[in-house]
Design an enzyme around this catalytic site. Structure first.
Site, PDB file in Angstrom:
ATOM      1  N   CYS A 154      34.831  43.866  11.882  1.00 59.64           N
ATOM      2  CA  CYS A 154      36.514  43.632  12.595  1.00 59.64           C
ATOM      3  C   CYS A 154      35.951  42.427  13.407  1.00 59.64           C
ATOM      4  O   CYS A 154      35.739  41.327  13.213  1.00 59.64           O
ATOM      5  CB  CYS A 154      36.323  45.185  13.344  1.00 59.64           C
ATOM      6  SG  CYS A 154      34.834  45.881  13.900  1.00 59.64           S
ATOM      7  N   GLY A 164      32.032  44.234  15.347  1.00 59.73           N
ATOM      8  CA  GLY A 164      31.472  44.687  13.955  1.00 59.73           C
ATOM      9  C   GLY A 164      30.906  46.154  14.158  1.00 59.73           C
ATOM     10  O   GLY A 164      29.669  46.336  13.769  1.00 59.73           O
TER      11      GLY A 164
END
Length: 548
Positions: free
Chosen positions: A237, A240
Site C-alpha cells: 500500500c 506496507g
C-alpha cells in the site's frame, strides 16, 4: 487453539459461528481488544529481540518512506544485484496456511529500480497494490509502471539491468489488472508479472462492505500467484502494513478455516507481525478483517458468488488525466539540488526560508523526496489562495483535484477529514513531522549528518548521481523539464485559468442577481408609495364629497 485437519462445509460453518461470537463479544470493547493484540505482539518482539538495524543505517535511511515503519532484520528482503542490498520489505510467511508474501512500502522515486529488482530476484508472479498514487492530496506511492503499451514506451532501469513493458490492461469496477513483461538485460530472459490494483478502498477508512474486497481476493487467488510453487506475491500500500496486513490476515485465516475448520484470528495476526512490524494499523482495519473473514467463509463457497464475473469496463491503453497523477517530479528534483551560488544550500533552502517567512511552519529534516515535493507544492497552493478575491464566495480553486465522494478514481483520492487512514497513524505520531498545510506529511528519513552544514542547508547533489545510486539511470542529455511534463504544466495552468474564469463568472452572476434584487426592491417600494398615494387620494375625495 489446536488446528486438526477437517473437511466439509459443516466445519466452515462452525468456524464462522465461533468467529462471529468472538466478534460480537469483543464489540463493545473493540479498541481495547485491538490494543491488547498490539501490546502482545510488541512484547513478543522485544522478548525475541527483533532488530531493525539495517533500516537505520546511515546509507539506508533515505530509502524508507516513513521513519517509523522499518523492516525487521531477520525477515528483510536482501537485494543481490547492484551496490545497494536494502529495500523496505519483509518476507511474511504462515507455513501451516502454505502462504508467503512480500510486504513492502509504496516505491519512492529513487526506489523504483529496487522494487522491480526485488520482483525479479524473488520470482514474484504478481504485485498487489492496495492504494492510490495520491490520497488526501498527499503522494502515497510513486508511479512505478509505464503508462502506455509497447516496447518503445517501456520503463528502462539500466542500473539494475531491467526493463518493464506494459503488454495488457483490463479495468474492472473495483480493480485494475495489468500485465507486464519484465526483462533482464543481462540474460535477455523475460517473465510475465501481473499487477492487481485494488482501486475502491475508500478515502482514509475501510470499505463499507467486504464483498468487493472478497471478489478481488478471489481474482488474485484464481490467478495462481499465491501458490507455493511460484515466488511470493508482492503486496504493498503506502507504508506496507495497514491495508497490506489486512489482505494477508483475511487470506490466511480463510485458508486455515478451509484446511482445519477453525482459526484463531488474533493469533494469526501476531504470527504475521513477527515478520513485519505494525500489520493492521487501526482497530477499524481489524474490525473489517473480521467482517471479511466471516463473510468470506460463506461467499467463497457460494457458487453464485464464485461464478459471477467481474464486469469489465475497458481493456484499452491506459491514460491518466492531470488529476490522477502527482505533480511531475523531475523538474522539482532538479530544483531541489541545483545550487544558487557557491556555498549555497540551493533552491530548496530558498523555498523553505521563503515559506517560513510567509508564516508557514518549519518542517523537520526527516523528509522523503515525495514529502518535500508535497511541502513545496502545498506552499505554492497557499500563496495562490492568499491572492484570491476576498468576496464571500468559494475561493479560487488552487489545484485540479476531484472533490467528489466517489471511490472510482483509482489514482487520486479525495479529502475526508472524518476518517482515519492506515498511514495517518504514522504520519502524526511525531509532532515535528506535521505538514504545515494539512497537519501531516508522510515524513520519513533523516539526511545524513555529514550532508548538512551549520545552517542546516543540504549541499547540492546532482540528480544523475542520486538516481544511479538508487537503481534508476537518467537518460543522457535529458532536460530538467521534459516536453511531457511541460505539457502537463501548461494544461494545469490552463485548467487553473478555466476554473478561475468559472469563479469570476459566478461572482459576476451574483452581482447581477444582487442588482436585480435591488431594482426589484426599489420597484416594490415605488409601487407601495403609489398605492398609498392612491388610497389617500380616494379617502380625501370621499371626505370632500361628504363634507360638500
Amino acid at each position: 487453539m489446536s488446528e486438526q485437519k477437517t473437511s466439509g462445509s459443516g466445519s466452515a460453518a462452525a468456524a464462522r459461528l465461533q468467529i462471529e461470537a468472538e466478534y460480537k463479544d469483543k464489540g463493545p470493547q473493540w479498541h481495547r481488544f485491538y490494543k491488547e493484540i498490539c501490546e502482545t505482539c510488541d512484547r513478543e518482539a522485544k522478548e525475541k529481540q527483533f532488530s531493525t538495524s539495517e533500516s537505520e543505517r546511515h546509507t539506508n535511511r533515505g530509502l524508507n518512506r516513513y521513519r517509523d515503519v522499518n523492516p525487521y532484520d531477520h525477515s528483510r528482503i536482501v537485494l543481490k544485484r547492484g551496490s545497494v542490498d536494502y529495500i523496505n520489505a519483509n518476507l511474511v510467511q504462515l507455513e501451516r496456511a502454505e502462504r508467503q508474501y512480500i510486504l513492502t512500502q509504496g516505491p519512492l522515486v529513487d526506489t523504483v529500480g529496487h522494487f522491480w529488482l526485488m520482483v525479479w530476484e524473488q520470482k514474484s508472479r504478481a504485485v498487489l497494490m492496495l492504494n492510490k498514487l495520491m490520497e488526501k492530496k498527499q503522494i502515497k506511492c510513486h508511479l512505478y509502471w509505464p503508462n502506455e503499451m509497447g516496447a518503445d514506451k517501456a520503463l528502462k532501469l539500466p542500473h539494475v539491468k531491467l526493463t518493464v513493458e506494459l503488454v495488457r490492461l483490463e479495468t474492472y469496477q473495483n480493480f485494475v489488472r495489468r500485465w507486464f513483461k519484465l526483462t533482464d538485460l543481462e540474460t535477455q530472459q523475460s517473465r510475465e508479472v501481473m499487477q492487481f490494483h485494488y482501486t475502491t478502498w475508500p478515502d482514509f477508512g475501510i470499505p463499507s462492505s467486504p464483498n468487493a474486497f472478497l471478489k478481488f481476493l478471489q481474482q488474485v487467488r484464481d490467478s495462481g500467484c499465491l501458490s507455493r510453487d511460484v515466488g511470493p506475491a508482492v503486496v504493498h500500500c503506502s507504508a506496507g502494513i495497514g491495508r497490506s496486513g489486512t489482505f494477508c490476515l483475511v487470506d490466511c485465516c480463510l485458508v486455515l478455516i478451509d484446511k482445519y475448520g477453525e482459526c484463531n484470528v488474533s493469533k494469526v495476526l501476531c504470527e504475521l507481525r513477527s515478520y513485519r512490524m505494525g500489520l493492521i494499523q487501526t482497530a477499524d482495519q481489524l474490525d473489517f478483517s473480521y467482517q471479511a473473514i466471516i463473510e468470506g467463509i460463506k461467499k467463497l463457497h457460494d457458487p453464485t458468488f464464485l461464478d459471477a464475473e467481474e464486469p469489465l469496463i475497458s481493456n484499452d491503453t491506459e491514460t491518466h488525466t492531470l488529476d490522477e497523477l502527482p505533480p511531475p517530479l523531475p523538474p522539482r528534483v532538479q530544483s531541489l539540488n541545483l545550487p544558487l551560488a557557491p556555498n549555497s544550500g540551493g533552491i530548496l533552502s530558498l523555498n523553505m526560508r521563503a515559506a517560513q517567512a510567509n508564516g508557514a511552519e518549519s518542517i523537520g529534516k526527516e523528509l522523503s523526496k515525495d514529502a518535500l515535493n508535497n511541502f513545496i507544492n502545498q506552499h505554492d497552493m497557499i500563496h495562490d489562495a492568499e491572492v484570491a478575491d476576498s468576496r464571500p464566495l468559494p475561493p479560487l480553486p488552487v489545484r485540479a483535484f476531484n472533490d467528489s465522494d466517489s471511490d472510482e478514481d483509482y489514482l487520486l483520492d479525495d479529502d475526508d477529514e472524518d476518517d482515519t487512514d492506515e498511514d495517518e497513524e504514522y504520519e502524526t505520531i511525531n509532532e515535528h513531522d506535521a505538514d504545515p498545510v494539512n497537519g501531516h506529511v508522510p515524513a520519513t528519513t533523516q539526511p545524513h549528518a555529514d550532508d548538512v552544514n551549520a545552517n542546516n542547508e543540504k549541499p547540492a547533489v546532482p540528480v544523475d548521481e542520486q538516481h544511479k545510486a538508487n537503481g534508476i539511470d537518467p537518460i543522457p542529455g535529458q532536460l530538467p523539464a521534459s516536453p511531457e511534463n511541460e505539457l502537463k504544466r501548461r494544461k494545469r495552468n490552463e485548467y487553473q485559468a478555466s476554473l478561475e474564469q468559472k469563479v469570476n463568472d459566478m461572482k459576476r452572476k451574483q452581482r447581477e442577481n444582487e442588482d436585480k434584487q435591488l431594482a426589484a426592491k426599489k420597484r416594490r417600494s415605488l409601487l407601495t408609495y403609489i398605492a398609498a398615494g392612491v388610497v389617500v387620494g380616494v379617502i380625501c375625495a370621499y371626505a370632500y364629497t361628504k363634507l360638500g
